[in-house]
Write a protein that holds these residues in place. Structure first.
Motif, PDB file in Angstrom:
ATOM      1  N   TYR A   1      -2.483  14.640  51.585  1.00 40.89           N
ATOM      2  CA  TYR A   1      -1.765  13.367  51.720  1.00 40.89           C
ATOM      3  C   TYR A   1      -2.517  12.516  52.724  1.00 40.89           C
ATOM      4  O   TYR A   1      -2.857  12.979  53.823  1.00 40.89           O
ATOM      5  CB  TYR A   1      -0.340  13.606  52.194  1.00 40.89           C
ATOM      6  N   TYR A   2      -2.816  11.290  52.340  1.00 40.85           N
ATOM      7  CA  TYR A   2      -3.541  10.356  53.202  1.00 40.85           C
ATOM      8  C   TYR A   2      -2.700   9.090  53.366  1.00 40.85           C
ATOM      9  O   TYR A   2      -2.214   8.541  52.379  1.00 40.85           O
ATOM     10  CB  TYR A   2      -4.899   9.975  52.603  1.00 40.85           C
ATOM     11  N   ALA A   3      -2.553   8.614  54.594  1.00 37.41           N
ATOM     12  CA  ALA A   3      -1.837   7.364  54.860  1.00 37.41           C
ATOM     13  C   ALA A   3      -2.669   6.536  55.827  1.00 37.41           C
ATOM     14  O   ALA A   3      -2.991   6.994  56.928  1.00 37.41           O
ATOM     15  CB  ALA A   3      -0.455   7.640  55.444  1.00 37.41           C
TER      16      ALA A   3
ATOM     17  N   GLY B   1       0.701  -3.503  55.609  1.00 31.98           N
ATOM     18  CA  GLY B   1       1.509  -2.312  55.377  1.00 31.98           C
ATOM     19  C   GLY B   1       0.659  -1.060  55.375  1.00 31.98           C
ATOM     20  O   GLY B   1      -0.486  -1.050  55.819  1.00 31.98           O
ATOM     21  N   SER B   2       1.204   0.014  54.838  1.00 34.57           N
ATOM     22  CA  SER B   2       0.513   1.297  54.795  1.00 34.57           C
ATOM     23  C   SER B   2       0.089   1.641  53.373  1.00 34.57           C
ATOM     24  O   SER B   2       0.860   1.467  52.432  1.00 34.57           O
ATOM     25  CB  SER B   2       1.413   2.418  55.343  1.00 34.57           C
ATOM     26  N   TYR B   3      -1.131   2.125  53.261  1.00 35.92           N
ATOM     27  CA  TYR B   3      -1.643   2.621  51.988  1.00 35.92           C
ATOM     28  C   TYR B   3      -1.572   4.141  52.001  1.00 35.92           C
ATOM     29  O   TYR B   3      -1.993   4.793  52.963  1.00 35.92           O
ATOM     30  CB  TYR B   3      -3.086   2.161  51.795  1.00 35.92           C
ATOM     31  N   ALA B   4      -1.014   4.722  50.953  1.00 36.77           N
ATOM     32  CA  ALA B   4      -0.855   6.170  50.887  1.00 36.77           C
ATOM     33  C   ALA B   4      -1.464   6.710  49.606  1.00 36.77           C
ATOM     34  O   ALA B   4      -1.423   6.060  48.555  1.00 36.77           O
ATOM     35  CB  ALA B   4       0.621   6.560  50.966  1.00 36.77           C
ATOM     36  N   GLN B   5      -2.022   7.899  49.710  1.00 33.44           N
ATOM     37  CA  GLN B   5      -2.551   8.581  48.530  1.00 33.44           C
ATOM     38  C   GLN B   5      -2.184  10.060  48.586  1.00 33.44           C
ATOM     39  O   GLN B   5      -2.354  10.723  49.604  1.00 33.44           O
ATOM     40  CB  GLN B   5      -4.063   8.441  48.434  1.00 33.44           C
ATOM     41  N   TYR B   6      -1.677  10.556  47.469  1.00 35.62           N
ATOM     42  CA  TYR B   6      -1.428  11.987  47.276  1.00 35.62           C
ATOM     43  C   TYR B   6      -2.483  12.498  46.298  1.00 35.62           C
ATOM     44  O   TYR B   6      -2.744  11.867  45.267  1.00 35.62           O
ATOM     45  CB  TYR B   6      -0.037  12.236  46.707  1.00 35.62           C
ATOM     46  N   SER B   7      -3.075  13.629  46.597  1.00 33.15           N
ATOM     47  CA  SER B   7      -4.101  14.164  45.709  1.00 33.15           C
ATOM     48  C   SER B   7      -3.994  15.677  45.627  1.00 33.15           C
ATOM     49  O   SER B   7      -3.530  16.341  46.556  1.00 33.15           O
ATOM     50  CB  SER B   7      -5.504  13.777  46.201  1.00 33.15           C
TER      51      SER B   7
ATOM     52  N   TYR C   1      -9.887  20.043  37.472  1.00 33.72           N
ATOM     53  CA  TYR C   1      -8.833  19.061  37.228  1.00 33.72           C
ATOM     54  C   TYR C   1      -8.427  18.456  38.562  1.00 33.72           C
ATOM     55  O   TYR C   1      -8.212  19.166  39.551  1.00 33.72           O
ATOM     56  CB  TYR C   1      -7.609  19.706  36.577  1.00 33.72           C
ATOM     57  N   ASP C   2      -8.330  17.101  38.606  1.00 32.52           N
ATOM     58  CA  ASP C   2      -7.905  16.383  39.808  1.00 32.52           C
ATOM     59  C   ASP C   2      -6.826  15.373  39.446  1.00 32.52           C
ATOM     60  O   ASP C   2      -6.863  14.757  38.372  1.00 32.52           O
ATOM     61  CB  ASP C   2      -9.087  15.637  40.436  1.00 32.52           C
ATOM     62  N   PHE C   3      -5.893  15.185  40.379  1.00 40.61           N
ATOM     63  CA  PHE C   3      -4.825  14.195  40.220  1.00 40.61           C
ATOM     64  C   PHE C   3      -4.723  13.397  41.511  1.00 40.61           C
ATOM     65  O   PHE C   3      -4.836  13.947  42.615  1.00 40.61           O
ATOM     66  CB  PHE C   3      -3.487  14.872  39.929  1.00 40.61           C
ATOM     67  N   ARG C   4      -4.494  12.079  41.394  1.00 40.85           N
ATOM     68  CA  ARG C   4      -4.233  11.277  42.587  1.00 40.85           C
ATOM     69  C   ARG C   4      -3.205  10.202  42.283  1.00 40.85           C
ATOM     70  O   ARG C   4      -3.125   9.688  41.164  1.00 40.85           O
ATOM     71  CB  ARG C   4      -5.507  10.653  43.139  1.00 40.85           C
ATOM     72  N   ASP C   5      -2.427   9.882  43.306  1.00 48.22           N
ATOM     73  CA  ASP C   5      -1.389   8.856  43.208  1.00 48.22           C
ATOM     74  C   ASP C   5      -1.541   7.935  44.403  1.00 48.22           C
ATOM     75  O   ASP C   5      -1.517   8.379  45.554  1.00 48.22           O
ATOM     76  CB  ASP C   5      -0.004   9.504  43.191  1.00 48.22           C
ATOM     77  N   GLN C   6      -1.700   6.617  44.165  1.00 49.30           N
ATOM     78  CA  GLN C   6      -1.902   5.634  45.217  1.00 49.30           C
ATOM     79  C   GLN C   6      -0.702   4.694  45.301  1.00 49.30           C
ATOM     80  O   GLN C   6      -0.181   4.260  44.274  1.00 49.30           O
ATOM     81  CB  GLN C   6      -3.161   4.808  44.940  1.00 49.30           C
ATOM     82  N   GLN C   7      -0.319   4.354  46.543  1.00 48.25           N
ATOM     83  CA  GLN C   7       0.825   3.470  46.746  1.00 48.25           C
ATOM     84  C   GLN C   7       0.605   2.603  47.983  1.00 48.25           C
ATOM     85  O   GLN C   7      -0.072   3.011  48.931  1.00 48.25           O
ATOM     86  CB  GLN C   7       2.115   4.277  46.936  1.00 48.25           C
ATOM     87  N   ILE C   8       1.184   1.379  47.968  1.00 48.50           N
ATOM     88  CA  ILE C   8       1.229   0.512  49.142  1.00 48.50           C
ATOM     89  C   ILE C   8       2.688   0.151  49.390  1.00 48.50           C
ATOM     90  O   ILE C   8       3.372  -0.331  48.479  1.00 48.50           O
ATOM     91  CB  ILE C   8       0.393  -0.765  48.953  1.00 48.50           C
ATOM     92  N   ASP C   9       3.187   0.356  50.609  1.00 52.38           N
ATOM     93  CA  ASP C   9       4.622   0.279  50.852  1.00 52.38           C
ATOM     94  C   ASP C   9       5.183  -1.144  50.879  1.00 52.38           C
ATOM     95  O   ASP C   9       6.395  -1.323  50.758  1.00 52.38           O
ATOM     96  CB  ASP C   9       4.993   1.015  52.152  1.00 52.38           C
ATOM     97  N   VAL C  10       4.351  -2.186  51.048  1.00 54.73           N
ATOM     98  CA  VAL C  10       4.881  -3.545  51.124  1.00 54.73           C
ATOM     99  C   VAL C  10       4.769  -4.289  49.786  1.00 54.73           C
ATOM    100  O   VAL C  10       5.064  -5.477  49.708  1.00 54.73           O
ATOM    101  CB  VAL C  10       4.143  -4.365  52.210  1.00 54.73           C
TER     102      VAL C  10
END
Length: 453
Positions: A382-384, A393-399, A418-427
């Motif tokens: 998990y990266y924030a 705001g904060s950028y987050a990535q789950y991998s 196999y790799d998976f990632r999910d990116q999000q920005i909270d604002v």
């Protein structure tokens, strides 16, 4: 001019490293250099570069080709309506090559990890890409009291996921962190560091060092970055299995495209110990003070806007942020496997959209290399990234990812990843998730299984 001077400094540092390598060759083996300051403390030179399942291995090369399916790509571009483009599943072929391992002499070690690939998508040529990642570490015990560590990292990378991105850097103090990237855009990076450790006694050591980095992003609208750091530490071995210390780091970052710069001071206490025969624990904890300048835009009152003929004014604003920082590393070494849990919190040089930021990362990995046939590994994190001096705001990535390499005989190895990632920005409503899968064959001579994960 600043980038040119920084480039000259880096070239001189790399040249000095190569001269030292040439002068210190042809010596007998000694594998203890990477842990000379106690359990849980790795060398800033060789460190864990070129290791397989947590253990040092001889130099090993590989060549291969894989089929690939990828939906992780997040390009820095919009459609005609101004909406971000979401790329569907791409499929194609990827050719790759690499070399990793460690070579030891009597008083020195050289570690290498290189990975390169060319990806051709059969249904979308615009995202074909050539990627490279190179890391070199060198540790030299110059005398009984003095040790020198050198490290060089360089590369050209488009994708934030894949074999080359995974090999780029596991050191979160690195200036370039693929997992913290918001967009998959061509980036050239270079980082050099050097440090010297003086052993005052069998228990007490002092380390001083420094480094510099340069990032060049090839997308208009994102900012390049450069910077340097100076660090020092004192460590005292309390017992054979425990070390106590203090560390200090000063870092300077600049982002010309956003007229932004920052200075950070980090103060940490350190404790490292072995837990039983196979576990090691390392803890650094303290605080970081970051001061900087960032470009801001302020809307004007309607009356002032009518007078000056513009709706806003732009200028530089100063900021200061004080926050807890540190690292925790818990590792378990088995006979042919390793297990690790890591946490990091500290200042980071951003990702082209974010300038100076505070990075929080939790990461876990496991790797196993058998005697003859099998290598497998899995990791997740998990990266924030929180911007300092920017209202982003904060950028987050789950991998998460897993891979297998299996020897088929005659130096041919089957590999699956196999790799998976999910990116999000909270604002905002920005969300992007995708996966990447590869199946291929590699040629790699050697008595042990090919260790890619």
């Amino acid at each position: 001019m600043q980038n040119r001077l920084l480039g000259q400094v880096m070239c001189r540092m790399l040249g000095g490293a190569l001269l030292l390598l040439a002068a210190r060759g042809l010596m007998a083996q000694d594998n203890a250099l990477s842990s000379y300051q106690g359990p849980g403390i790795s060398s800033p030179g060789v460190g864990n570069i070129g290791t397989a399942s947590g253990e040092q291995v001889d130099l090993r090369y590989y060549l291969g080709v894989s089929g690939i399916v990828d939906s992780t790509i997040a390009p820095f571009t919009t459609d005609s309506k101004g909406n971000l483009i979401h790329i569907p599943y791409l499929y194609g072929v990827e050719a790759h090559a690499g070399v990793y391992g460690v070579h030891s002499w009597k008083h020195s070690q050289l570690a290498l990890n290189y990975a390169g690939s060319y990806t051709k998508f059969l249904n979308y040529d615009a995202y074909n890409s050539l990627n490279h990642s190179f890391t070199l570490g060198y540790t030299n015990q110059i005398s009984r009291r003095l040790t020198l560590d050198l490290r060089e990292s360089a590369g050209s990378l488009t994708y934030g996921t894949g074999q080359v991105a995974n090999a780029t850097s596991t050191d979160l103090n690195s200036s370039f962190t693929p997992a913290a990237r918001l967009f998959d855009t061509r980036t050239y990076y270079l980082q050099s560091s050097v440090s010297a450790t003086w052993f005052e006694s069998a228990r007490t050591s002092f380390t001083v060092g420094g480094g510099a980095f340069l990032q060049n992003l090839k997308s208009t609208g994102l900012s390049n970055g450069w910077g340097y750091n100076i660090d020092g530490s004192m460590r005292r071995r309390l017992t054979k299995s425990a070390t106590l210390g203090l560390t200090y780091d000063y870092s300077h970052f600049e982002f010309p495209g956003f007229f932004s710069k920052s200075n950070s001071h980090t103060f940490h206490g350190l404790y490292a110990t072995s837990l039983g025969q196979f576990w090691t624990l390392s803890i650094e904890a303290g605080a970081t003070v970051t001061k900087g300048q960032s470009l801001v835009s302020i809307p004007l009152d309607p009356v002032l806007a009518a007078i000056f003929g513009q709706s806003s004014i732009t200028g530089l604003a100063s900021y200061q942020s004080i926050y807890p920082s540190g690292t925790v590393a818990l590792k378990r070494q088995f006979r042919r496997a390793s297990l690790g849990f890591n946490y990091f919190r500290g200042v980071n040089s951003g990702n082209g959209a974010y300038n100076t930021g505070r990075l929080d990362n939790t990461f876990a990995s496991v790797s196993y290399t058998g005697v003859r046939k099998l290598n497998l590994g899995a990791d997740g994190g998990y990266y924030a990234l929180k911007a300092l001096g920017q209202s982003l705001g904060s950028y987050a990535q789950y991998s998460a990812g897993a891979g297998i390499s299996y020897s088929l005989g005659r130096d041919i190895h089957l590999s699956l990843r196999y790799d998976f990632r999910d990116q999000q920005i909270d604002v905002s409503n920005y969300k992007h998730s995708g996966s990447r899968a590869t199946v291929g064959l590699n040629f790699s001579p050697g008595s042990l299984p090919l260790s890619l994960w």
